[in-house]
Write a protein that holds these residues in place. Structure first.
Motif, PDB file in Angstrom:
ATOM      1  N   ARG A   1      32.063  39.370  41.249  1.00  0.00           N
ATOM      2  CA  ARG A   1      31.707  38.376  42.271  1.00  0.00           C
ATOM      3  C   ARG A   1      32.923  37.997  43.106  1.00  0.00           C
ATOM      4  O   ARG A   1      32.843  37.902  44.340  1.00  0.00           O
ATOM      5  CB  ARG A   1      31.128  37.131  41.599  1.00  0.00           C
ATOM      6  CG  ARG A   1      29.730  37.317  41.017  1.00  0.00           C
ATOM      7  CD  ARG A   1      29.289  36.068  40.293  1.00  0.00           C
ATOM      8  NE  ARG A   1      27.924  36.207  39.771  1.00  0.00           N
ATOM      9  CZ  ARG A   1      27.349  35.321  38.953  1.00  0.00           C
ATOM     10  NH1 ARG A   1      28.025  34.238  38.578  1.00  0.00           N
ATOM     11  NH2 ARG A   1      26.112  35.511  38.528  1.00  0.00           N
ATOM     12  N   LEU A   2      34.052  37.787  42.449  1.00  0.00           N
ATOM     13  CA  LEU A   2      35.251  37.388  43.181  1.00  0.00           C
ATOM     14  C   LEU A   2      35.724  38.504  44.103  1.00  0.00           C
ATOM     15  O   LEU A   2      36.110  38.251  45.249  1.00  0.00           O
ATOM     16  CB  LEU A   2      36.357  37.011  42.191  1.00  0.00           C
ATOM     17  CG  LEU A   2      37.695  36.586  42.810  1.00  0.00           C
ATOM     18  CD1 LEU A   2      37.510  35.430  43.783  1.00  0.00           C
ATOM     19  CD2 LEU A   2      38.698  36.226  41.714  1.00  0.00           C
ATOM     20  N   ALA A   3      35.686  39.744  43.634  1.00  0.00           N
ATOM     21  CA  ALA A   3      36.119  40.865  44.469  1.00  0.00           C
ATOM     22  C   ALA A   3      35.229  40.998  45.706  1.00  0.00           C
ATOM     23  O   ALA A   3      35.717  41.209  46.820  1.00  0.00           O
ATOM     24  CB  ALA A   3      36.097  42.163  43.657  1.00  0.00           C
ATOM     25  N   GLU A   4      33.922  40.887  45.524  1.00  0.00           N
ATOM     26  CA  GLU A   4      33.015  40.993  46.666  1.00  0.00           C
ATOM     27  C   GLU A   4      33.200  39.828  47.630  1.00  0.00           C
ATOM     28  O   GLU A   4      33.111  39.994  48.852  1.00  0.00           O
ATOM     29  CB  GLU A   4      31.581  41.059  46.155  1.00  0.00           C
ATOM     30  CG  GLU A   4      31.267  42.350  45.400  1.00  0.00           C
ATOM     31  CD  GLU A   4      29.874  42.354  44.796  1.00  0.00           C
ATOM     32  OE1 GLU A   4      29.263  41.257  44.739  1.00  0.00           O
ATOM     33  OE2 GLU A   4      29.410  43.433  44.369  1.00  0.00           O
ATOM     34  N   THR A   5      33.461  38.640  47.095  1.00  0.00           N
ATOM     35  CA  THR A   5      33.710  37.480  47.950  1.00  0.00           C
ATOM     36  C   THR A   5      34.980  37.668  48.769  1.00  0.00           C
ATOM     37  O   THR A   5      35.025  37.370  49.969  1.00  0.00           O
ATOM     38  CB  THR A   5      33.814  36.201  47.102  1.00  0.00           C
ATOM     39  OG1 THR A   5      32.600  36.027  46.364  1.00  0.00           O
ATOM     40  CG2 THR A   5      34.053  34.977  47.979  1.00  0.00           C
TER      41      THR A   5
END
Length: 797
Positions: free
Chosen positions: A326-330
């Motif tokens: 999730r953090l990488a995509e954000t």
């Protein structure tokens, strides 16, 4: 999909080792179905390309070309699974389409002198060097086309721009497979109009040869049946309206050498730019993942990272993986990227899985981002005879080449381990640095060896170079050893070579080496050279015993050297300066150890030689003309061997540290006696007479001389273990009043600083001593148990 009509050959401009380019090439070839595939690479590889279909061929691999007369002049053309060229080769072999390499032949490229115009062997434009610019204009740097395009697109990182527009591009069935190549070709055409060859002057020659090969293929198969896979930078040049006559004129008079080519395994570490080979990518492991992942590459990558960290006992759960994705995509969305790239995934891993620490990231980079993959090539690939023999030995000894460094412990009493040792020592003599000796974790005896092994692709070049010495490892090592023995000029070189021959069991080379050794030893009158040569001979004799080698002749030479050293050493030690004295002190230690290792011979019993050496040490210890560091060292060696009473050692120290002795000479004597890693600190801890002498001398050094001797003393005592230095400081601080040096104990000749024997503490070690001595009698009432306990208590006290 309907194959679109084309007016000419299909030019697929790619970036070497790009997974997005590789996928696009496969899609374009599927759509075009050409009858022939032309690839940027050396034409000598045409006869080897069929091996890419062999089941034993596993990338990364590389085409290796070397000059026959100068094997050290070599070049590699690496290919990974995600290289567009490799994908094109595999596609052509699967569809029964011929494959031809169209770059400048290796015979020409190897003949060019090494200069600033040389590019990478794979023609990679992403890592240019420096050379003059085109048209008479001088350019300070060669043009990086990706950097120019990235800057025009508003990016400050060429890698990130290329990933966004090509590597992370996820095509669909409705996309035009030729569209990305048309866009890249148009962009490169604009750059070539602006910058010409961009400082890559040799590319003009390469592109002329490519055009000639392209013309020949078009004439043979038809314009619309030819597909070309090459670096994007070359696409405008291949479509340029140049005549065949002009191209042949550029190629006229090129230097040429006789060359040979084969496939060799490659590694991901060598594909990475930081390894010293500019292949244009920083993260081959990441690119391989992007190429192989069928879907959700970020999720699959985070799962790999979690698995690696778990193997290293790091607490990583499924929740960590979900949150990291999730953090990488954000981060990718915030930064305007179509897909989370390596930067975003690394930032997410650091924050979520590594608690903000960069320490685990080093492991992730080595094992995953770069990777430790080592490719394989089939046995049918051409190879020099020496390489084939080496491969056979590696298999028979079960010593597989690996990209990761590993340690191997060998027991020379075992046949397989002895064979491994012979092989590694022979390769070292041939300058094939697969293994380096290492300090073993276990026994340090002569029956044990430890090696650090790591196979690098460059070693294939070393094998080719060593092939001039012979067709097998044994014959090549023997021939090289004989040649070195004849050409050696220094005695130490020949003794080191003799040691290598014994370690490698080169029995046929030993007679030549021994003759050269005897000749050099007879002519060399320098005692320093003799002392430098003797330790290697002594070690060689020990190795000969382990390996059941006849070393009688070597023993005679060693004993003769020892005799000459005993005669010449005392006068050679007189009137030396500080540097010469330090060097001679090192020789003194080496000779002392060597004489202790020399075996007895019928003409020279071991005791006679040891006795002569002890007499030499006594002369050195007593002569005022000998530098203090040598006198102190000679005294210490005699004391350690039990050939000098402690009272005599204390007397010699008292003389050396007397008020009339120059402070610098006295400090040098101390360094020789207790300096270095010879246990001198513990000697002072346990012999208060010597410590008291040092303390008395040091406190009496005049203030004007103290600063002169302080650096020498600091160097001497700084080599001690911290615990030894702390104990010495406590003893000196306590002094006689604090239970330190007691006059009654000094007069009685009793070493030690304790006020008295602590009976309770001595008795506490008895159970441990029983266990060490193997005495486990459970009945403490036996008479012999009482007597034994008394003996143990005496030992403890």
């Amino acid at each position: 999909m309907t194959t679109p009509l084309r007016d000419g050959p299909l030019l697929l401009g790619v970036r070497h080792h790009g997974p997005g380019s590789a996928r696009a090439v496969r899609a374009a070839l599927d759509a075009a179905s050409p009858r022939v595939v032309l690839i940027e690479g050396p034409p000598e590889g045409d006869t080897l390309v069929s091996l890419a279909a062999d089941p034993q061929m596993r990338p990364p691999v590389a085409l290796l070309a070397h000059a026959v007369d100068d094997p050290g002049r070599a070049a590699f053309w690496p290919l990974a699974e995600f290289s567009p060229e490799w994908v094109a080769i595999r596609w052509a072999l699967t569809h029964d389409a011929p494959v031809r390499f169209i770059d400048l032949p290796a015979a020409h490229s190897l003949a060019f002198k090494d200069d600033s115009e040389d590019g990478d062997a794979d023609g990679n434009e992403a890592d240019p060097g420096s050379a003059p610019g085109p048209g008479g204009r001088e350019r300070a740097l060669r043009i990086d086309p990706l950097a120019v395009l990235a800057e025009a697109a508003g990016y400050d990182d060429a890698e990130r721009w290329w990933e966004d527009v090509v590597e992370h591009r996820g095509g669909t069935d409705g996309d035009d497979p030729f569209a990305p190549f048309a866009a890249v070709g148009e962009a490169m055409g604009a750059l070539r109009e602006e910058y010409g060859d961009g400082g890559h002057r040799r590319d003009l020659v390469r592109e002329a040869y490519m055009r000639l090969q392209l013309r020949a293929a078009r004439k043979e198969f038809g314009d619309d049946q030819v597909s070309v896979v090459c670096g994007a930078w070359h696409v405008p040049a291949l479509g340029a309206g140049s005549t065949a006559t002009a191209d042949r004129a550029l190629l006229k008079g090129l230097p040429k050498v006789k060359s040979e080519m084969t496939w060799v395994p490659w590694t991901h570490q060598r594909l990475a730019r930081h390894s010293g080979y500019g292949a244009g990518i920083d993260s081959p492991g990441w690119y391989g993942h992007l190429f192989g992942a069928p879907d959700r590459p970020v999720t699959r990558w985070m799962t790999k990272v979690a698995g690696l960290l778990r193997e290293e006992d790091q607490p990583v759960s499924s929740a960590h993986v979900i949150e990291a994705v999730r953090l990488a995509e954000t981060l990718a969305t915030m930064r305007g990227r179509p897909l989370a790239g390596l930067t975003e995934t690394t930032d997410a891993i650091r924050a979520v899985m590594c608690d903000g620490s960069d320490v685990p990231l080093a492991l992730i980079r080595d094992r995953l981002i770069v990777g430790d993959v080592l490719g394989e090539v089939p046995d049918s690939a051409p190879a020099v005879p020496l390489q084939r023999d080496l491969t056979r030995l590696q298999r028979s000894l079960r010593l597989k080449p690996e990209a990761l460094e590993r340690e191997v412990d060998l027991d020379l009493r075992k046949e397989t381990d002895a064979g491994r040792s012979r092989l590694l020592h022979r390769l070292r003599l041939l300058a094939i640095g697969w293994g380096e000796p290492a300090a073993g974790r276990g026994s340090t005896g002569t029956f044990r060896e430890s090696w650090r092994l790591r196979w690098e692709p460059e070693l294939y070049v070393r094998v080719a170079e060593a092939g001039v010495w012979g067709t097998t490892v044994l014959s090549a090592a023997t021939a090289k050893a004989e040649s070195q023995a004849v050409s050696a000029t220094a005695l130490s070189e020949v003794t080191a070579l003799a040691e290598q021959c014994l370690l490698a069991e080169l029995t046929d080379a030993l007679p030549v080496v021994m003759k050269a050794l005897a000749d050099r030893a007879a002519l060399d009158a320098d005692v320093g050279h003799l002392a430098q040569a003797l330790p290697a001979l002594a070690r060689s004799l020990r190795y000969g015993d382990v390996r059941s080698t006849d070393t009688a002749a070597l023993g005679e030479v060693a004993a003769g050297l020892a005799e000459r050293i005993c005669v010449g050493l005392p006068p050679a030690c007189a009137a030396l300066d500080a540097d010469g004295a330090a060097e001679m002190r090192a020789h003194l230690d080496g000779v002392h150890t060597a004489i202790g290792l020399l075996p007895a011979t019928p003409d020279r019993p071991a005791g006679d030689l040891s006795g002569r050496w002890a007499a030499v040490l006594r002369k050195l210890a007593a002569r005022d003309t000998v530098p203090g560091v040598i006198r102190g060292r000679a005294t210490r060696l005699l004391l350690d061997d039990g050939r000098l009473p402690e009272d005599e050692a204390a007397r010699l120290m008292g003389l050396a540290l007397s008020p009339g002795a120059p402070p610098a000479d006295a400090a040098a004597w101390i360094e020789g006696f207790v300096g270095g890693a010879s246990g001198g600190g513990m000697l002072l801890v346990h012999d208060e007479r010597l410590l008291a002498l040092v303390d008395t001398w040091l406190t009496g050094v005049p203030a004007a001389s103290f600063t002169d001797v302080l650096p020498l003393l600091r160097r001497t005592f700084s080599a001690y273990e911290p615990g030894v230095r702390r104990t010495l400081g406590e003893l000196v601080r306590r002094g006689p009043a604090g239970g330190g040096a007691r006059p009654d104990r000094v007069e009685a000749g009793i070493p030690g600083f304790g006020a008295a024997v602590d009976e309770t503490r001595a008795d506490a070690v008895l159970p441990v001593l029983r266990l060490l001595l193997g005495d486990r009698d459970p009945d403490p009432d036996h008479d012999h148990r009482i007597d034994h306990d008394n003996d143990l208590a005496g030992v403890a006290r």
